[in-house]
Enzyme design. Structure first.
Site, PDB file in Angstrom:
ATOM      1  N   GLY A   1       0.825  -1.210   0.000  1.00 35.08           N
ATOM      2  CA  GLY A   1       0.000   0.000   0.000  1.00 35.08           C
ATOM      3  C   GLY A   1       0.853   1.250   0.000  1.00 35.08           C
ATOM      4  N   ALA A   2       1.937   1.202  -0.772  1.00 38.69           N
ATOM      5  CA  ALA A   2       2.980   2.242  -0.701  1.00 38.69           C
ATOM      6  C   ALA A   2       2.858   3.306  -1.795  1.00 38.69           C
ATOM      7  CB  ALA A   2       4.364   1.581  -0.777  1.00 38.69           C
TER       8      ALA A   2
ATOM      9  N   TYR B   1     -15.325  -2.639   7.436  1.00 40.10           N
ATOM     10  CA  TYR B   1     -13.945  -2.160   7.610  1.00 40.10           C
ATOM     11  C   TYR B   1     -13.472  -2.387   9.053  1.00 40.10           C
ATOM     12  CZ  TYR B   1     -10.064   1.156   8.043  1.00 40.10           C
ATOM     13  OH  TYR B   1      -8.847   1.730   8.303  1.00 40.10           O
ATOM     14  N   VAL B   2     -14.300  -2.020  10.028  1.00 39.08           N
ATOM     15  CA  VAL B   2     -13.905  -2.160  11.436  1.00 39.08           C
ATOM     16  C   VAL B   2     -13.646  -3.633  11.760  1.00 39.08           C
ATOM     17  CG1 VAL B   2     -14.668  -1.807  13.817  1.00 39.08           C
ATOM     18  CG2 VAL B   2     -15.171  -0.067  12.090  1.00 39.08           C
ATOM     19  N   ALA B   3     -14.527  -4.510  11.269  1.00 38.54           N
ATOM     20  CA  ALA B   3     -14.347  -5.949  11.521  1.00 38.54           C
ATOM     21  C   ALA B   3     -13.064  -6.460  10.887  1.00 38.54           C
ATOM     22  CB  ALA B   3     -15.554  -6.716  10.984  1.00 38.54           C
TER      23      ALA B   3
ATOM     24  N   SER C   1      -6.582  -0.284  12.868  1.00 39.06           N
ATOM     25  CA  SER C   1      -7.256   1.017  12.979  1.00 39.06           C
ATOM     26  C   SER C   1      -7.817   1.174  14.382  1.00 39.06           C
ATOM     27  CB  SER C   1      -8.402   1.084  11.964  1.00 39.06           C
ATOM     28  OG  SER C   1      -9.250   2.174  12.261  1.00 39.06           O
TER      29      SER C   1
ATOM     30  N   ASP D   1      -0.960  -7.530  -5.876  1.00 36.40           N
ATOM     31  CA  ASP D   1      -2.348  -7.588  -5.406  1.00 36.40           C
ATOM     32  C   ASP D   1      -2.324  -8.497  -4.184  1.00 36.40           C
ATOM     33  OD1 ASP D   1      -4.964  -8.071  -4.808  1.00 36.40           O
ATOM     34  OD2 ASP D   1      -5.540  -8.754  -6.813  1.00 36.40           O
ATOM     35  N   VAL D   2      -2.439  -7.890  -2.998  1.00 34.64           N
ATOM     36  CA  VAL D   2      -2.231  -8.675  -1.776  1.00 34.64           C
ATOM     37  C   VAL D   2      -3.300  -9.757  -1.581  1.00 34.64           C
ATOM     38  CG1 VAL D   2      -0.963  -6.844  -0.554  1.00 34.64           C
ATOM     39  CG2 VAL D   2      -3.457  -7.006  -0.285  1.00 34.64           C
TER      40      VAL D   2
END
Ligand SMILES: NC(=O)c1ccc[n+]([C@@H]2O[C@H](COP(=O)([O-])OP(=O)(O)OC[C@H]3O[C@@H](n4cnc5c(N)ncnc54)[C@H](O)[C@@H]3O)[C@@H](O)[C@H]2O)c1
Length: 253
Positions: A15-16, A160-162, A147, A65-66
């Site tokens: 993600g750089a 996203y949180v999960a 996060s 692509d991770v």
């Protein structure tokens, strides 16, 4: 920029292409690390590498692509070739700024699946592809970017949180399974930090931190980079399985 000497430590940051990932690469390289900037956006990753080499640091770049096993394995092969080994893996890539926000009853199933494919499966795929190299180094460090929303339970983006909560759980397993090979695994959980992605996601991003943080300001990318430098360096050599929340002091307000 930093007095910390990472002494040619070999690092991959996913993600750089911009935002936090680019800042991590720049700070790591400024501290002497040899950095591989990887992203699905290979043009952005190449720009990160160019910024660093222009400033006199060591950085190469490539596409990954991770969420794809073959892509992760190919990246590790290339990193071995370009860096000559690997001590540090920063799992920073994620679906974040482009996500829709809605009450959990209304989140779309396909978006839920995409988030888990990149944010959760991506961390697993990258780490399993890298584990042999990290073990061989005899002093490996995995830094997973979660996060602070995991602890605040931020509403309207449960997917996203999960996904970020899963990363904290996975990191503890990594710490247990890899500790015997002198590989440590830790989490950084940033609060809202000003990047193009967070500004895109939250209309009140610019004032959010000033209103809620004990330090009465927003997070900047360099505030989070300090944690990455710590976990990349031998200063953290007896720290594993831990989560460092960097949010200016919001959780206890
Ligand atoms: N900015 C914030 O306020 C904040 C707060 C907490 C956590 N985070 C986390 O920090 C990280 C970086 O956030 P950012 O603000 O820089 O956002 P960003 O969107 O700029 O960074 C995410 C990067 O991941 C890349 N990516 C997406 N899917 C990928 C895939 N399949 N394979 C490889 N790369 C892929 C994107 O191209 C992008 O460059 C993310 O993990 C995010 O969840 C950010």
């Amino acid at each position: 920029m930093s007095e910390l000497n990472l002494n040619a430590k070999r690092v991959i940051v996913t993600g750089a292409a911009g935002g936090l990932g680019r800042a991590f690469c720049e700070r790591l390289a400024a501290a002497g690390a040899h950095v591989f900037a990887a992203d699905i956006n290979d043009v952005g990753a190449a720009q990160t590498a160019k910024n660093i080499t222009t400033a006199g640091g060591f950085c190469v770049s490539g596409k990954v692509d991770v969420s794809n096993h073959e892509s992760c394995a190919a990246l590790i092969g290339l990193a071995e070739e370009k860096l000559g080994g690997l001590e540090v893996l920063v799992n920073n890539a994620a679906l974040y700024g482009t996500l829709s926000r809605a009450p959990f009853e209304d989140l779309k199933e396909d978006e839920w699946d995409r988030v888990f494919s990149v944010n959760v499966k991506g961390v697993w795929q990258m780490t399993r592809a890298a584990s042999g190299s990290l073990k061989s180094s005899g002093n490996g460090s995995i830094i997973n970017i979660a996060s602070a929303t995991v602890f605040s339970g931020s509403p309207q983006w449960m997917h996203y949180v999960a996904s970020k909560g899963a990363i904290i759980a996975m990191t503890r397993v990594m710490a247990r399974e890899l500790g015997g090979d002198s590989v440590r695994a830790n989490v950084i959980a940033p609060g809202i930090t000003l990047t193009e992605a967070s500004l895109n996601l939250m209309a009140d991003a610019k004032t959010y931190g000033a209103n809620r943080a004990a330090l009465l300001r927003n997070g900047e990318v360099d505030d989070i980079s300090g944690g990455v430098l710590y976990f990349a360096s031998d200063l953290s050599k007896y720290t594993t399985g831990q989560t460092l929340v960097i949010d200016g002091g919001k959780q206890f307000i």
